[in-house]
Design a protein around this motif. Sequence first.
Motif, short mmCIF file in Angstrom:
data_model
loop_
_atom_site.label_atom_id
_atom_site.label_comp_id
_atom_site.label_asym_id
_atom_site.label_seq_id
_atom_site.Cartn_x
_atom_site.Cartn_y
_atom_site.Cartn_z
N HIS A 9 0.80 -1.26 0.12
CA HIS A 9 0.01 0.04 0.01
C HIS A 9 0.84 1.18 0.19
N SER A 10 0.29 2.34 -0.56
CA SER A 10 1.06 3.57 -0.40
C SER A 10 1.48 3.94 0.77
N PRO A 11 2.58 4.45 0.97
CA PRO A 11 3.26 4.75 2.30
C PRO A 11 2.68 6.47 2.61
N ALA A 36 3.55 0.70 -2.87
CA ALA A 36 4.58 0.97 -1.77
C ALA A 36 5.56 1.28 -2.10
N VAL A 37 6.05 0.94 -3.36
CA VAL A 37 7.34 1.39 -4.06
C VAL A 37 7.39 3.09 -4.15
N TYR A 38 6.28 3.73 -4.01
CA TYR A 38 6.23 5.16 -3.83
C TYR A 38 7.12 5.82 -2.53
N ALA A 39 7.54 4.88 -1.66
CA ALA A 39 8.38 5.05 -0.74
C ALA A 39 9.68 5.26 -1.12
N LEU A 40 10.16 4.95 -2.39
CA LEU A 40 11.32 5.13 -2.93
C LEU A 40 11.69 6.54 -3.56
N GLN A 41 10.62 7.43 -3.64
CA GLN A 41 10.62 8.57 -4.28
C GLN A 41 11.87 9.53 -3.53
N ALA A 42 12.74 9.96 -4.23
CA ALA A 42 13.74 10.81 -3.52
C ALA A 42 13.21 12.07 -2.93
N GLY A 43 13.72 12.52 -1.81
CA GLY A 43 13.36 13.63 -1.13
C GLY A 43 12.10 13.38 -0.33
N THR A 44 11.88 12.18 -0.03
CA THR A 44 10.48 11.99 0.86
C THR A 44 10.79 11.80 2.14
N ALA A 45 10.14 11.82 3.13
CA ALA A 45 10.40 11.24 4.76
C ALA A 45 10.49 9.94 4.59
N ALA A 58 17.59 -6.11 4.63
CA ALA A 58 17.38 -6.05 3.23
C ALA A 58 16.43 -5.42 2.78
N LEU A 59 16.48 -4.73 1.59
CA LEU A 59 15.44 -3.91 1.30
C LEU A 59 15.20 -4.35 -0.26
N TYR A 60 14.30 -4.67 -0.72
CA TYR A 60 13.80 -5.35 -1.88
C TYR A 60 12.62 -4.40 -2.72
N ALA A 61 12.36 -4.34 -3.81
CA ALA A 61 11.37 -3.91 -4.55
C ALA A 61 11.19 -4.59 -5.80
N ALA A 73 16.41 7.13 -9.94
CA ALA A 73 17.17 7.90 -8.76
C ALA A 73 16.97 6.86 -7.37
N LEU A 74 16.78 5.55 -7.60
CA LEU A 74 16.83 4.69 -6.47
C LEU A 74 17.91 4.48 -5.28
N PRO A 75 17.62 4.25 -4.23
CA PRO A 75 18.56 3.83 -3.19
C PRO A 75 19.62 2.83 -3.45
N GLU A 76 20.81 3.19 -3.22
CA GLU A 76 21.94 2.25 -3.51
C GLU A 76 21.68 0.66 -2.93
N ARG A 77 21.18 0.83 -1.66
CA ARG A 77 21.15 -0.34 -0.99
C ARG A 77 19.80 -1.14 -1.52
N LEU A 78 19.14 -0.71 -2.32
CA LEU A 78 17.94 -1.34 -2.78
C LEU A 78 18.42 -2.46 -3.87
#
Length: 100
Positions: A9-11, A36-45, A58-61, A73-78
Motif C-alpha cells: 500500500h502507498s506509504p 508501496a514502491v512510492y516510498a522510494l521517491q527521492a526527497g521524501t520522509a 535487506a530492502l527489496y522492490a 534515482a533509487l537507493p543504492e542499498r535497494l
Amino acid sequence: MATLHLLSHSPFADSRLASCLQLLAAEDALLLTGDAVYALQAGTAQRQALESMPASIALYALEEDIRARALSALPERLKVIDYAGFVEQCCRYDRTNAWL
C-alpha cells in the motif's frame, strides 16, 4: 527467526510503513510491491526512513512495480527483483508477514 515483511500500500495513505519499520529486526527484510514502491521517491520522509534502516535489513522492490510508476534515482542499498526473486525471498526467510 528472520521475517520477510511485504508492503503493497502507498506509504502516503496510512502508517503501515512506519509501523513496519518499528518492528523490523536485524535479520529481517522489507519487500515493497505495488504502490508501496512510492516510498522510494527521492526527497521524501519515507525514502529517508528506508535509507536509515540498519544495513543488516535487506530492502527489496519489484522491478515491474518500479517501472510501472516510472521511478528512478533509487537507493543504492535497494535490490530490485522480479517475480522469481519474490518467490525466492519468500522461501529464504523463516516467516513472511504481509501488511494488509
